[in-house]
Design a protein around this motif. Structure first.
Motif, PDB file in Angstrom:
ATOM      1  N   GLU A  27      39.183  42.237  44.263  1.00  0.00           N
ATOM      2  CA  GLU A  27      39.398  41.786  45.042  1.00  0.00           C
ATOM      3  C   GLU A  27      41.478  42.066  43.946  1.00  0.00           C
ATOM      4  OE1 GLU A  27      36.797  39.653  43.915  1.00  0.00           O
ATOM      5  OE2 GLU A  27      36.081  39.672  45.693  1.00  0.00           O
ATOM      6  N   ARG A  28      41.518  41.573  43.358  1.00  0.00           N
ATOM      7  CA  ARG A  28      43.048  41.585  42.442  1.00  0.00           C
ATOM      8  C   ARG A  28      43.221  42.954  42.351  1.00  0.00           C
ATOM      9  NH1 ARG A  28      46.118  39.389  38.140  1.00  0.00           N
ATOM     10  NH2 ARG A  28      47.883  40.920  38.011  1.00  0.00           N
ATOM     11  N   ALA A  29      42.669  44.224  42.330  1.00  0.00           N
ATOM     12  CA  ALA A  29      42.491  45.475  41.834  1.00  0.00           C
ATOM     13  C   ALA A  29      43.235  46.024  43.199  1.00  0.00           C
ATOM     14  CB  ALA A  29      41.216  46.290  41.350  1.00  0.00           C
ATOM     15  N   PHE A  30      42.621  45.273  44.451  1.00  0.00           N
ATOM     16  CA  PHE A  30      43.074  46.103  45.629  1.00  0.00           C
ATOM     17  C   PHE A  30      43.982  45.790  46.066  1.00  0.00           C
ATOM     18  CE2 PHE A  30      42.183  46.060  50.565  1.00  0.00           C
ATOM     19  CZ  PHE A  30      42.295  47.719  50.586  1.00  0.00           C
ATOM     20  N   ALA A  31      43.773  44.556  46.048  1.00  0.00           N
ATOM     21  CA  ALA A  31      45.618  43.559  46.568  1.00  0.00           C
ATOM     22  C   ALA A  31      46.582  44.273  45.449  1.00  0.00           C
ATOM     23  CB  ALA A  31      45.655  42.275  46.084  1.00  0.00           C
ATOM     24  N   ASP A  32      46.445  44.658  44.453  1.00  0.00           N
ATOM     25  CA  ASP A  32      47.335  45.664  43.667  1.00  0.00           C
ATOM     26  C   ASP A  32      47.087  47.292  44.300  1.00  0.00           C
ATOM     27  OD1 ASP A  32      47.847  43.779  41.443  1.00  0.00           O
ATOM     28  OD2 ASP A  32      46.326  44.501  40.099  1.00  0.00           O
ATOM     29  N   TYR A  33      46.288  47.435  44.944  1.00  0.00           N
ATOM     30  CA  TYR A  33      46.412  48.507  45.403  1.00  0.00           C
ATOM     31  C   TYR A  33      47.465  49.220  46.607  1.00  0.00           C
ATOM     32  CZ  TYR A  33      44.688  52.794  47.808  1.00  0.00           C
ATOM     33  OH  TYR A  33      44.499  54.193  48.651  1.00  0.00           O
TER      34      TYR A  33
END
Length: 186
Positions: A164-170
């Motif tokens: 979820e954090r990786a997608f938010a950063d993306y």
């Protein structure tokens, strides 16, 4: 009625059998029993290993089958999007070469958007990959511990970012990239 003389090459063609093939040689298995390979299985199966003398076509088919078999659908979706970004960047570059680059800022903006989005998507793919890195040993994978991040309150595996954090950063990086590109068009 007179017959025409038959040449030796034509006679040789008609006298040889059409499908004269030898059966494959028998081989011994590890248990000592003799096994003969079947003639119907001409193509390698995805589970078979490649030999050092495999043809490039066999290697490509093997890699493609392993990719389809082992890759999760989310990762395949990211790969398809990355391929689409390569196509879009290529079309923009070819258009710039063929038709000219009069609004050069527009070309630079569109091309940098495609390249930047490709880089961000590759980063997302690496962060959300379910496979461990190739150099990681099985002992190192077992000793990873989950901790709670003090700042965000998320569960983090010893330095690994959650999906979820990786997608938010993306998404955040994509917004910054496209804001830059729209501003650069002028």
């Amino acid at each position: 009625m007179a017959k025409k003389p038959v040449s030796s090459s034509a006679a040789a063609k008609t006298s040889t059998p059409v499908a004269a093939s030898k059966p494959p040689p028998a081989s011994r298995t590890a248990s000592g029993s003799v096994s003969t390979p079947s003639t119907t299985a001409a193509r390698p199966t995805p589970q078979s290993s490649l030999s050092p003398r495999s043809s490039p076509q066999e290697i490509i088919v093997h890699v493609w089958n392993r990719y389809l078999q082992d890759t999760p659908s989310r990762t395949m979706l990211l790969d398809v999007f990355m391929a689409w970004l390569v196509v879009v960047g290529g079309i923009q570059f070819v258009y710039c070469v063929v038709a000219g680059n009069y609004p050069f800022n527009a070309f630079l903006s569109g091309f940098s958007a495609a390249v930047g989005q490709f880089v961000l998507t590759a980063s997302l793919r690496m962060q959300t990959s379910e496979r461990p890195p190739p150099g990681a040993s099985s002992a190192a994978r077992k000793t990873t511990s989950k901790t709670v991040d003090a700042v965000s309150g998320e569960m983090v595996e010893s330095g690994k970012v959650s999906t979820e954090r990786a997608f938010a950063d993306y998404v955040f990086g994509s917004l910054i990239l496209h804001g830059f590109c729209v501003n650069f068009i002028n």
